[in-house]
Each structure stands twice: as C-alpha cells, then as structure tokens.
Write an enzyme that holds these catalytic residues in place. Structure first.
Site, short mmCIF file in Angstrom:
data_model
loop_
_atom_site.label_atom_id
_atom_site.label_comp_id
_atom_site.label_asym_id
_atom_site.label_seq_id
_atom_site.Cartn_x
_atom_site.Cartn_y
_atom_site.Cartn_z
N ASP A 95 19.50 20.23 17.55
CA ASP A 95 19.90 19.14 18.44
C ASP A 95 18.69 18.72 19.29
OD1 ASP A 95 21.55 17.26 19.57
OD2 ASP A 95 22.39 18.64 21.05
N TYR A 97 16.92 15.69 22.13
CA TYR A 97 17.14 15.34 23.54
C TYR A 97 16.36 14.05 23.77
CZ TYR A 97 17.49 16.73 28.56
OH TYR A 97 17.76 16.84 29.91
N HIS A 102 19.25 9.68 29.35
CA HIS A 102 19.98 10.94 29.48
C HIS A 102 19.11 12.03 30.08
CE1 HIS A 102 22.65 14.29 28.59
NE2 HIS A 102 21.67 14.88 27.92
N ARG A 111 18.04 19.24 38.73
CA ARG A 111 16.85 19.59 39.52
C ARG A 111 16.52 18.43 40.46
NH1 ARG A 111 16.06 20.90 34.14
NH2 ARG A 111 15.20 18.83 33.82
N GLU A 165 26.64 11.72 20.29
CA GLU A 165 25.35 11.73 19.60
C GLU A 165 25.51 11.17 18.18
OE1 GLU A 165 23.11 15.32 19.95
OE2 GLU A 165 24.10 15.92 21.82
N ASP A 194 28.68 16.99 20.75
CA ASP A 194 28.10 18.28 21.10
C ASP A 194 28.79 18.77 22.37
OD1 ASP A 194 26.43 20.44 21.57
OD2 ASP A 194 24.82 19.22 22.40
N THR A 218 30.77 22.16 17.71
CA THR A 218 30.13 20.85 17.59
C THR A 218 30.93 20.07 16.56
OG1 THR A 218 27.97 21.90 17.96
CG2 THR A 218 27.96 19.65 17.10
N GLU A 316 26.94 12.80 33.35
CA GLU A 316 26.31 11.60 33.91
C GLU A 316 27.35 10.60 34.40
OE1 GLU A 316 22.95 10.34 30.99
OE2 GLU A 316 24.27 11.78 30.00
#
Ligand code: MN
Length: 367
Positions: A95, A97, A102, A111, A165, A194, A218, A316
């Site tokens: 997978d 990213y 995103h 963070r 995805e 996912d 998944t 999100e």
C-alpha cells in the site's frame, strides 16, 4: 447504460447454482460466462492464469469478448443469480501513500507541531508491505479489530476508519521494472477499502510504520477493470524532478471515487490528482531488485483531494472526530459505529459518453 457497456468489460469470478467458480465479464446487469469463448486461460476458478499470460493474450481475449458481445453470441447470467468471489489469488500486497492532500492532512492531524509532509515525501513514493491473506472481496463483513490502544490500554478499536483507494493488479512477474513497463505488467484496477484502526495505528506506527492497525482486513471490488478500458490523464507536475528510475512519470488515470456512509454520500475523492503515478509506484517497488508476482496487488494510498468533501478517510473528513458529519438519518459520526456500512464506488469518463464503472467495494462493520 449502466457503466458496464462494451467499452468496460471488467473481469471477475462468479458461481451460481452448482457452486463452481467461473471467470465472467460484466455486461450491464448480467455476467457473461467466458468458458465457451476462451481456452484454458478462462476455464479457471481465479484470474491468475489469465493475469500471467501477458498483454498480447489480454488484448486478444478482450477483442474476442468485444466481438462476441457485438454479435450477441454470449451466455448471460443475471447478476442477481450469482455469487461474486475474490477475483484473483492475492500474492503480495503493498500500500502506497501517494496523495499529497492525504499525506499533508494526516501529518497535520498526527503531528500538529510539524510540517504536514515529511522531507522525503516528494522524493519517493512512500509505502508499506501489507497482509495479502486478509484481502477480502466486497461484501465480506468487517469485524472490529481489538488491540493495544495506548499504554496499558486494550480493547476494541474506537477509531475505526476507511481508506478509499485504487488497487493495481499485477499480471506478469518482473523485477527492476521501469515506468515504461507498467502496461506490460499490470492488468487492471480494483477499488480498495484499506480499513484502518486509527487508535491502534497511532500507538504502534513509530518507528516502523503501519502494522496491526491495518492488517485485519482490506476489501476489494469484485470486478477487475482492464487498463485498456481506462482513460489516462497527464500526471501532476512533480517538484523536485524525480530520480531517473522514476522517469518518465507515466500517466495518471481520471478515476472519480465516491464514498457513501450508511447511504449518505459524504465524499468524492478525485484520483486524477494523485502525485505519484502507478507506473512510478511499480518502478519504486522493484528498484531494489524485489520481484513482483502474478496476483500482486498494490494500492495507491488514500485518495484525497484538496477539499473536505474530497477526503478518502473519515480521519480527514471529521478531522480526527472533532468535526462529526451528519448522515441523512439525522445521526452524526466521527468514526465507524457497529452496523455501519461503507460503499466506495468509482467511475471513469467513457469514450462514447457512457462512463466506465469501476464497480463497488462495500463492507459492514460487525462488533
Ligand atoms: Mn492505505
């Protein structure tokens, strides 16, 4: 038509009364039984032999099916009379990213005191190796995962999430593949959910990345849409210029996803804006000498656009549960409740005005 016209012709595996798994092609609301049309490649319980056969055979079979449809020389079974199965035996699962929006959003949420994107993100397609054995077909119930949620804390995940995805299905094996090898090695695409337990993930992910927060399930759509059916678009501008092995970038794909939460449309993520292309992901995946095998699945990473209504995850969409969404039944959600159903669908613009449907990947959470 329904998005399953003659320009689409996706492949899947179905069974009906006798329980025998057969390869079929979806046309409208029917499944075409391919066994009268092909050779041993299609008289199989999975797509793997066809995947391994390579692009020349893929093209020949697609031409043969197209011609048979045009002549109406096909055996149709109504979709409502069949059971759809996992269409291919998943070899390895990776997978990525690769949505800048995103990755930036997740960075800000997890963070908040640091820049959204990590310094390496624009230099290489970030990814992790997932768990092939827990890839399941659309419709499979999703058991809420249990695990460590923090120091000394164990129980069912309270922040169960999705990731919308696009998955790429590898046909022909290879290693050290270039971006130009993409269409010779990748057969087609599926939609992927996912499923992600954010509390388990947040506690476990440093320093080695996702582990049990994602490996429990998944889901993939039952129809593999061949690359030949999909319109390509120019990939986004990349800065800095990628290293040579990631060039040329290859094409993006104009796929438009939609996420329904208990029947309420909550998001429409645009795949065309993904930063890294699937050709670059394949090149990166194999640049160290690692091989890909027939049946390998690699997913794009959560597809999110710049707007909140284009989020591919509820992390999100609800900003980590702090801004719940209201569903049509009047209830509100931050993360998934037991009994919730999520349906991810997708389309691509078709050449003749009829869209190309990517099918759907649906799952219901059970406690
Ligand atoms: Mn993911």
């Amino acid at each position: 038509m329904s998005g399953y016209g003659v320009e689409n012709l996706p492949y899947g595996v179905f069974s009906s009364g006798d329980g025998v798994r057969r390869i079929g092609v979806r046309l409208g609301d029917d499944v075409l039984d391919l066994s009268p049309l092909g050779d041993d490649l299609v008289r199989q319980p999975t797509l793997n032999p066809l995947l391994a056969a390579g692009r020349t055979q893929w093209t020949a079979l697609r031409d043969r099916v197209t011609e048979a449809v045009r002549r109406d020389e096909v055996t149709r079974v109504p979709l409502r009379e069949v059971t759809l199965h996992l269409p291919f035996e998943v070899a390895d699962y990776t997978d990525f990213y690769s949505s800048e929006h995103h990755a930036t959003n997740v960075g800000h949420i997890l963070r908040p005191d640091q820049p959204g994107l990590r310094p390496n993100w624009r230099h290489l397609p970030i990814g992790y190796h997932g768990r092939a054995g827990t890839v399941v077909v659309s419709g499979t119930p999703i058991a809420r995962p249990h695990g460590q949620l923090g120091p000394g804390e164990f129980g069912p995940s309270r922040r169960l999430d999705i990731e919308a995805e696009v998955g790429f299905v590898v046909g022909v094996p290879g290693a050290r593949l270039g971006t130009g090898d993409f269409a010779d090695h990748v057969f087609g695409v599926v939609l992927v959910n996912d499923w992600s337990a954010r509390d388990i993930q947040a506690w476990e992910y440093q320093p080695l990345g996702p582990f049990l927060g994602k490996s429990f399930a998944t889901s993939v759509s039952p129809w593999v849409v061949p690359l030949a059916a999909l319109p390509t678009v120019a990939a986004p501008h990349q800065d800095p210029v990628p290293l040579d092995y990631l060039r040329p970038a290859g094409s993006g794909f104009d796929l438009r996803l939609a996420v329904d939460w208990n029947g309420t449309r909550v998001s429409e993520p645009p795949f065309a804006q993904m930063y890294w292309t699937p050709a670059q992901q394949l090149a990166h995946l194999t640049v160290n000498g690692a091989s890909v095998r027939t049946g390998d699945l690699y997913a794009s990473g959560t597809v999110s656009g710049p707007a909140r209504g284009q989020s591919g995850s509820f992390l999100e969409l609800t900003w980590n549960g702090t801004e719940p969404v209201k569903l049509d039944d009047g209830s509100t959600r931050g993360f998934l409740a037991d009994g919730d159903t999520v349906t991810i669908t997708g389309t691509a613009p078709g050449r003749d005005g009829d869209p190309i449907a990517l099918g759907e990947v649906v799952g219901t959470v059970v406690g």
